[in-house]
Design an enzyme around this catalytic site. Sequence first.
Site, PDB file in Angstrom:
ATOM      1  N   GLY A  43      -2.080  23.977  28.375  1.00  0.00           N
ATOM      2  CA  GLY A  43      -0.680  24.236  27.996  1.00  0.00           C
ATOM      3  C   GLY A  43       0.314  24.227  29.135  1.00  0.00           C
ATOM      4  N   ASP A 100       1.327  28.811  30.668  1.00  0.00           N
ATOM      5  CA  ASP A 100       2.434  28.520  29.761  1.00  0.00           C
ATOM      6  C   ASP A 100       3.047  29.778  29.164  1.00  0.00           C
ATOM      7  OD1 ASP A 100       0.179  29.052  28.209  1.00  0.00           O
ATOM      8  OD2 ASP A 100       0.289  27.216  27.015  1.00  0.00           O
ATOM      9  N   ASP A 103       0.764  36.162  26.193  1.00  0.00           N
ATOM     10  CA  ASP A 103       0.787  36.736  24.843  1.00  0.00           C
ATOM     11  C   ASP A 103       0.040  38.075  24.901  1.00  0.00           C
ATOM     12  OD1 ASP A 103       1.013  37.132  22.125  1.00  0.00           O
ATOM     13  OD2 ASP A 103      -0.424  35.606  21.547  1.00  0.00           O
ATOM     14  N   LYS A 131       5.781  36.847  25.529  1.00  0.00           N
ATOM     15  CA  LYS A 131       6.083  37.590  24.300  1.00  0.00           C
ATOM     16  C   LYS A 131       6.069  39.065  24.668  1.00  0.00           C
ATOM     17  CE  LYS A 131       4.215  34.142  21.163  1.00  0.00           C
ATOM     18  NZ  LYS A 131       3.136  33.791  20.214  1.00  0.00           N
ATOM     19  N   PHE A 152       5.183  31.947  16.681  1.00  0.00           N
ATOM     20  CA  PHE A 152       4.384  30.888  17.288  1.00  0.00           C
ATOM     21  C   PHE A 152       5.268  29.737  17.721  1.00  0.00           C
ATOM     22  CE2 PHE A 152       1.073  27.761  17.875  1.00  0.00           C
ATOM     23  CZ  PHE A 152       0.143  28.534  18.544  1.00  0.00           C
ATOM     24  N   VAL A 153       5.210  29.415  19.007  1.00  0.00           N
ATOM     25  CA  VAL A 153       6.070  28.368  19.553  1.00  0.00           C
ATOM     26  C   VAL A 153       5.229  27.192  20.070  1.00  0.00           C
ATOM     27  CG1 VAL A 153       8.050  29.834  20.114  1.00  0.00           C
ATOM     28  CG2 VAL A 153       6.182  29.612  21.768  1.00  0.00           C
ATOM     29  N   ASP A 159       0.794  23.990  22.285  1.00  0.00           N
ATOM     30  CA  ASP A 159       0.303  23.264  21.124  1.00  0.00           C
ATOM     31  C   ASP A 159       0.080  24.172  19.922  1.00  0.00           C
ATOM     32  OD1 ASP A 159      -2.043  24.596  22.313  1.00  0.00           O
ATOM     33  OD2 ASP A 159      -3.144  23.507  20.769  1.00  0.00           O
ATOM     34  N   ARG A 165       2.383  19.063  22.006  1.00  0.00           N
ATOM     35  CA  ARG A 165       2.571  19.329  23.438  1.00  0.00           C
ATOM     36  C   ARG A 165       3.652  18.440  24.037  1.00  0.00           C
ATOM     37  NH1 ARG A 165      -1.661  22.637  24.980  1.00  0.00           N
ATOM     38  NH2 ARG A 165      -3.708  22.218  24.109  1.00  0.00           N
TER      39      ARG A 165
HETATM   40  P1  IMP Z   1      -3.173  35.376  25.525  1.00  0.00           P
HETATM   41  O1  IMP Z   1      -4.537  35.141  26.106  1.00  0.00           O
HETATM   42  O2  IMP Z   1      -3.185  36.119  24.220  1.00  0.00           O
HETATM   43  O3  IMP Z   1      -2.160  35.961  26.505  1.00  0.00           O
HETATM   44  O4  IMP Z   1      -2.634  33.972  25.071  1.00  0.00           O
HETATM   45  C1  IMP Z   1      -2.279  33.067  25.995  1.00  0.00           C
HETATM   46  C2  IMP Z   1      -2.696  31.690  25.595  1.00  0.00           C
HETATM   47  O5  IMP Z   1      -2.675  31.496  24.173  1.00  0.00           O
HETATM   48  C3  IMP Z   1      -1.674  30.764  26.186  1.00  0.00           C
HETATM   49  O6  IMP Z   1      -2.151  30.247  27.416  1.00  0.00           O
HETATM   50  C4  IMP Z   1      -1.513  29.719  25.129  1.00  0.00           C
HETATM   51  O7  IMP Z   1      -2.398  28.661  25.394  1.00  0.00           O
HETATM   52  C5  IMP Z   1      -1.895  30.386  23.833  1.00  0.00           C
HETATM   53  N1  IMP Z   1      -0.710  30.868  23.078  1.00  0.00           N
HETATM   54  C6  IMP Z   1      -0.297  32.146  22.913  1.00  0.00           C
HETATM   55  N2  IMP Z   1       0.819  32.215  22.163  1.00  0.00           N
HETATM   56  C7  IMP Z   1       1.131  30.935  21.858  1.00  0.00           C
HETATM   57  C8  IMP Z   1       2.196  30.324  21.100  1.00  0.00           C
HETATM   58  O8  IMP Z   1       3.119  30.964  20.557  1.00  0.00           O
HETATM   59  N3  IMP Z   1       2.161  28.972  21.014  1.00  0.00           N
HETATM   60  C9  IMP Z   1       1.195  28.206  21.604  1.00  0.00           C
HETATM   61  N4  IMP Z   1       0.190  28.726  22.317  1.00  0.00           N
HETATM   62  C10 IMP Z   1       0.146  30.080  22.439  1.00  0.00           C
HETATM   63 MG    MG Z   2      -3.211  28.419  27.496  1.00  0.00          MG
END
Ligand code: IMP
Ligand code: MG
Length: 175
Positions: A43, A100, A103, A131, A152-153, A159, A165
């Site tokens: 991403g 990217d 979350d 977020k 969700f973006v 993606d 992407r």
């Molecule tokens: P985390 O591990 O929950 O912090 O999520 C991070 C990863 O999940 C990012 O590197 C993204 O690849 C994916 N991700 C989280 N939220 C989104 C979203 O809204 N759109 C697309 N990918 C996301």
């Molecule tokens: Mg990622």
Amino acid sequence: MNPDRIVITKEQLATRVAELADQIAAHYSGSSEPLVIVTVLNGAVIFLADLIRGLPMRMKLGLIGVSSYRGGVTSRGARITSRLDPELNLCGQPVLIVDDILDTGGTLRLVQQEVAARRPTSIETAVLLRKPGKAPSDIKVQYVGFDVDDEFVVGYGLDYDGQYRNLPYIGALEA
Ligand code: IMP
Ligand code: MG
């Protein structure tokens, strides 16, 4: 095929990524060692490509593959799918992790641990998007492009199920 609503325009992305690059360049300007930028696949690649062209200093690039187990659009944990090149020296080097979006923080926790194990002199992290309020407070990021709502973006590298992407802007997918 396009997302229903534009959240961040192409122009806003370009302006903000250039600002982040200036901030990062200023921070590392006195460093005697080249900066090692560890980027999270897939991403962050578009963000990376624009960001590093705004960085005038010496740098090297490492890539790490992380997949978050996602049930639909929610994160349920992360695992490494492709390791950092073992020949890339991080020991004694300053490292900037680039991803990217922050979350739940599972992805960055894993990557920060992986990098820390290789004993760099410093670790900082840059994310294009965050977020707010979802990641635990021990996941530190020093550079944030934009705070976005908890929706969700996609686009500019991000993606949904491998798609979108290539969109030049960030858009929201309506459920
Ligand atoms: P985390 O591990 O929950 O912090 O999520 C991070 C990863 O999940 C990012 O590197 C993204 O690849 C994916 N991700 C989280 N939220 C989104 C979203 O809204 N759109 C697309 N990918 C996301
Ligand atoms: Mg990622």
